[in-house]
Design a protein around this motif. Structure first.
Motif, PDB file in Angstrom:
ATOM      1  N   TYR A 100       5.860   1.930 -21.798  1.00  0.00           N
ATOM      2  CA  TYR A 100       4.431   1.842 -22.100  1.00  0.00           C
ATOM      3  C   TYR A 100       3.810   0.606 -21.457  1.00  0.00           C
ATOM      4  CZ  TYR A 100       5.581   5.528 -25.348  1.00  0.00           C
ATOM      5  OH  TYR A 100       6.023   6.701 -25.878  1.00  0.00           O
ATOM      6  N   PHE A 101       4.536  -0.491 -21.495  1.00  0.00           N
ATOM      7  CA  PHE A 101       4.037  -1.696 -20.835  1.00  0.00           C
ATOM      8  C   PHE A 101       4.002  -1.484 -19.325  1.00  0.00           C
ATOM      9  CE2 PHE A 101       4.856  -5.983 -18.984  1.00  0.00           C
ATOM     10  CZ  PHE A 101       3.586  -6.481 -19.218  1.00  0.00           C
ATOM     11  N   ALA A 102       5.035  -0.863 -18.788  1.00  0.00           N
ATOM     12  CA  ALA A 102       5.070  -0.582 -17.344  1.00  0.00           C
ATOM     13  C   ALA A 102       3.860   0.258 -16.942  1.00  0.00           C
ATOM     14  CB  ALA A 102       6.369   0.121 -16.972  1.00  0.00           C
ATOM     15  N   SER A 103       3.577   1.296 -17.702  1.00  0.00           N
ATOM     16  CA  SER A 103       2.438   2.172 -17.393  1.00  0.00           C
ATOM     17  C   SER A 103       1.124   1.402 -17.458  1.00  0.00           C
ATOM     18  CB  SER A 103       2.396   3.358 -18.355  1.00  0.00           C
ATOM     19  OG  SER A 103       3.472   4.216 -18.103  1.00  0.00           O
ATOM     20  N   ARG A 104       1.018   0.521 -18.425  1.00  0.00           N
ATOM     21  CA  ARG A 104      -0.205  -0.289 -18.550  1.00  0.00           C
ATOM     22  C   ARG A 104      -0.412  -1.136 -17.299  1.00  0.00           C
ATOM     23  NH1 ARG A 104      -1.048  -5.430 -22.493  1.00  0.00           N
ATOM     24  NH2 ARG A 104      -3.052  -6.028 -21.616  1.00  0.00           N
ATOM     25  N   VAL A 105       0.634  -1.828 -16.864  1.00  0.00           N
ATOM     26  CA  VAL A 105       0.534  -2.679 -15.678  1.00  0.00           C
ATOM     27  C   VAL A 105       0.208  -1.833 -14.443  1.00  0.00           C
ATOM     28  CG1 VAL A 105       1.837  -4.196 -14.120  1.00  0.00           C
ATOM     29  CG2 VAL A 105       2.035  -4.482 -16.599  1.00  0.00           C
ATOM     30  N   ILE A 106       0.885  -0.716 -14.305  1.00  0.00           N
ATOM     31  CA  ILE A 106       0.660   0.171 -13.157  1.00  0.00           C
ATOM     32  C   ILE A 106      -0.780   0.666 -13.140  1.00  0.00           C
ATOM     33  CG2 ILE A 106       1.250   2.439 -12.208  1.00  0.00           C
ATOM     34  CD1 ILE A 106       4.193   1.755 -13.123  1.00  0.00           C
ATOM     35  N   GLU A 107      -1.272   1.107 -14.288  1.00  0.00           N
ATOM     36  CA  GLU A 107      -2.631   1.641 -14.350  1.00  0.00           C
ATOM     37  C   GLU A 107      -3.689   0.557 -14.166  1.00  0.00           C
ATOM     38  OE1 GLU A 107      -3.006   4.002 -17.902  1.00  0.00           O
ATOM     39  OE2 GLU A 107      -1.250   5.197 -17.353  1.00  0.00           O
ATOM     40  N   GLU A 108      -3.458  -0.619 -14.733  1.00  0.00           N
ATOM     41  CA  GLU A 108      -4.468  -1.671 -14.676  1.00  0.00           C
ATOM     42  C   GLU A 108      -4.460  -2.463 -13.378  1.00  0.00           C
ATOM     43  OE1 GLU A 108      -4.520  -2.589 -19.500  1.00  0.00           O
ATOM     44  OE2 GLU A 108      -3.825  -4.152 -18.119  1.00  0.00           O
ATOM     45  N   THR A 112      -5.541   0.624  -9.615  1.00  0.00           N
ATOM     46  CA  THR A 112      -6.914   0.158  -9.391  1.00  0.00           C
ATOM     47  C   THR A 112      -7.061  -0.583  -8.063  1.00  0.00           C
ATOM     48  OG1 THR A 112      -6.460  -1.881 -10.609  1.00  0.00           O
ATOM     49  CG2 THR A 112      -7.411  -0.047 -11.861  1.00  0.00           C
ATOM     50  N   ASP A 113      -5.940  -0.907  -7.433  1.00  0.00           N
ATOM     51  CA  ASP A 113      -5.944  -1.639  -6.166  1.00  0.00           C
ATOM     52  C   ASP A 113      -5.589  -0.721  -4.988  1.00  0.00           C
ATOM     53  OD1 ASP A 113      -6.515  -4.006  -4.918  1.00  0.00           O
ATOM     54  OD2 ASP A 113      -4.623  -4.988  -5.410  1.00  0.00           O
ATOM     55  N   TRP A 114      -5.629   0.565  -5.224  1.00  0.00           N
ATOM     56  CA  TRP A 114      -5.297   1.587  -4.233  1.00  0.00           C
ATOM     57  C   TRP A 114      -6.575   2.015  -3.522  1.00  0.00           C
ATOM     58  CZ3 TRP A 114      -5.978   7.192  -5.418  1.00  0.00           C
ATOM     59  CH2 TRP A 114      -5.534   8.015  -4.380  1.00  0.00           C
ATOM     60  N   ILE A 115      -6.539   2.111  -2.217  1.00  0.00           N
ATOM     61  CA  ILE A 115      -7.705   2.565  -1.448  1.00  0.00           C
ATOM     62  C   ILE A 115      -7.693   4.094  -1.444  1.00  0.00           C
ATOM     63  CG2 ILE A 115      -8.841   2.582   0.800  1.00  0.00           C
ATOM     64  CD1 ILE A 115      -7.567  -0.186   1.293  1.00  0.00           C
ATOM     65  N   SER A 116      -8.595   4.659  -2.231  1.00  0.00           N
ATOM     66  CA  SER A 116      -8.627   6.120  -2.386  1.00  0.00           C
ATOM     67  C   SER A 116      -9.712   6.791  -1.552  1.00  0.00           C
ATOM     68  CB  SER A 116      -8.824   6.476  -3.864  1.00  0.00           C
ATOM     69  OG  SER A 116     -10.016   5.907  -4.350  1.00  0.00           O
ATOM     70  N   ASN A 117     -10.495   6.012  -0.844  1.00  0.00           N
ATOM     71  CA  ASN A 117     -11.544   6.553   0.017  1.00  0.00           C
ATOM     72  C   ASN A 117     -10.908   7.052   1.314  1.00  0.00           C
ATOM     73  OD1 ASN A 117     -13.644   7.054   1.771  1.00  0.00           O
ATOM     74  ND2 ASN A 117     -14.594   5.033   1.557  1.00  0.00           N
ATOM     75  N   SER A 118     -10.906   8.351   1.510  1.00  0.00           N
ATOM     76  CA  SER A 118     -10.254   8.929   2.694  1.00  0.00           C
ATOM     77  C   SER A 118     -10.960   8.566   3.999  1.00  0.00           C
ATOM     78  CB  SER A 118     -10.143  10.445   2.555  1.00  0.00           C
ATOM     79  OG  SER A 118     -11.434  11.023   2.465  1.00  0.00           O
ATOM     80  N   GLY A 124      -4.982   4.959   1.368  1.00  0.00           N
ATOM     81  CA  GLY A 124      -3.637   5.038   0.813  1.00  0.00           C
ATOM     82  C   GLY A 124      -2.979   3.702   0.594  1.00  0.00           C
ATOM     83  N   ALA A 125      -3.508   2.654   1.195  1.00  0.00           N
ATOM     84  CA  ALA A 125      -2.916   1.331   1.023  1.00  0.00           C
ATOM     85  C   ALA A 125      -3.123   0.843  -0.404  1.00  0.00           C
ATOM     86  CB  ALA A 125      -3.537   0.345   2.001  1.00  0.00           C
ATOM     87  N   ILE A 126      -2.192   0.050  -0.866  1.00  0.00           N
ATOM     88  CA  ILE A 126      -2.281  -0.559  -2.192  1.00  0.00           C
ATOM     89  C   ILE A 126      -2.265  -2.062  -1.989  1.00  0.00           C
ATOM     90  CG2 ILE A 126      -1.193  -0.795  -4.457  1.00  0.00           C
ATOM     91  CD1 ILE A 126       0.162   1.943  -3.905  1.00  0.00           C
ATOM     92  N   GLY A 127      -3.207  -2.738  -2.628  1.00  0.00           N
ATOM     93  CA  GLY A 127      -3.298  -4.179  -2.503  1.00  0.00           C
ATOM     94  C   GLY A 127      -4.579  -4.628  -1.832  1.00  0.00           C
ATOM     95  N   SER A 128      -5.594  -3.787  -1.873  1.00  0.00           N
ATOM     96  CA  SER A 128      -6.833  -4.088  -1.155  1.00  0.00           C
ATOM     97  C   SER A 128      -7.556  -5.319  -1.687  1.00  0.00           C
ATOM     98  CB  SER A 128      -7.772  -2.883  -1.193  1.00  0.00           C
ATOM     99  OG  SER A 128      -8.131  -2.573  -2.533  1.00  0.00           O
ATOM    100  N   SER A 129      -7.346  -5.682  -2.938  1.00  0.00           N
ATOM    101  CA  SER A 129      -8.083  -6.806  -3.510  1.00  0.00           C
ATOM    102  C   SER A 129      -7.660  -8.145  -2.927  1.00  0.00           C
ATOM    103  CB  SER A 129      -7.932  -6.837  -5.027  1.00  0.00           C
ATOM    104  OG  SER A 129      -6.595  -7.123  -5.384  1.00  0.00           O
ATOM    105  N   ASN A 140       2.813  -5.271  -0.247  1.00  0.00           N
ATOM    106  CA  ASN A 140       2.147  -4.728  -1.432  1.00  0.00           C
ATOM    107  C   ASN A 140       2.367  -3.225  -1.542  1.00  0.00           C
ATOM    108  OD1 ASN A 140       0.886  -6.954  -2.764  1.00  0.00           O
ATOM    109  ND2 ASN A 140      -0.583  -7.069  -1.091  1.00  0.00           N
ATOM    110  N   VAL A 141       2.224  -2.548  -0.410  1.00  0.00           N
ATOM    111  CA  VAL A 141       2.396  -1.093  -0.396  1.00  0.00           C
ATOM    112  C   VAL A 141       3.836  -0.732  -0.749  1.00  0.00           C
ATOM    113  CG1 VAL A 141       2.248   1.002   1.008  1.00  0.00           C
ATOM    114  CG2 VAL A 141       0.545  -0.818   1.305  1.00  0.00           C
ATOM    115  N   LEU A 142       4.792  -1.359  -0.088  1.00  0.00           N
ATOM    116  CA  LEU A 142       6.200  -1.041  -0.303  1.00  0.00           C
ATOM    117  C   LEU A 142       6.615  -1.271  -1.752  1.00  0.00           C
ATOM    118  CD1 LEU A 142       9.033  -0.309   0.694  1.00  0.00           C
ATOM    119  CD2 LEU A 142       9.344  -2.719   1.275  1.00  0.00           C
TER     120      LEU A 142
END
Length: 153
Positions: A100-108, A112-118, A124-129, A140-142
């Motif tokens: 549950y804690f893992a899911s919280r961290v992943i979701e928050e 939220t740091d994933w680039i979802s704008n195609s 698809g990159a994660i870590g845009s902030s 960050n992505v790996l």
């Protein structure tokens, strides 16, 4: 992260690490997990660096200690953390059976740091902030993808 490696060591076969050492590794990993869980729960972030007593490194500024962080730099990942730090924390929580804690961290902090704008060339990159405009910071992505895969089972 040492705590993540201690968790992995605690899961080794008896032929590789005796039970006393595995138990000690597991206990140390549990303490580390509880520390980071409490820190994140209290502050909503995990910085890249903490002092040896587990508190934030001081702010930079006039008269600041040589080891300081600039908290007001938009791309400063050292104070607010970045996707790879949260990926490691999520992986630690999963390995310590804290889903549950893992899911919280992943979701928050990861999703939220994933680039979802195609239309974005970094789609698809994660870590845009914490990455620059033309950068996707592969670490960050790996780390994030490894954690997402572990969570997915």
């Amino acid at each position: 992260w040492t705590t993540l490696h201690l968790t992995a060591a605690s899961l080794l076969d008896n032929s590789l690490l005796n039970s006393d050492r595995r138990d000690n590794a597991r206990a140390a990993a549990r303490r580390g997990c509880e520390f980071f869980k409490a820190f994140y729960s209290a502050k909503g972030r995990v910085p890249e660096y903490l002092t040896s007593v587990g508190v934030d490194v001081p702010d930079c500024g006039p008269g600041a200690h040589v080891h300081c962080l600039d908290r007001f730099n938009k791309f400063e990942n050292l104070f607010n953390g970045e996707a790879r730090i949260y990926a490691l924390l999520g992986r630690l929580a999963l390995m310590m059976r804290e889903p549950y804690f893992a899911s919280r961290v992943i979701e928050e902090r990861i999703l939220t740091d994933w680039i979802s704008n195609s239309q974005d060339p970094r789609y698809g990159a994660i870590g845009s902030s914490t990455s620059g405009r033309g950068d996707v910071e592969a670490w960050n992505v790996l780390e994030s993808v490894l954690t997402l895969c572990l969570e997915a089972g």
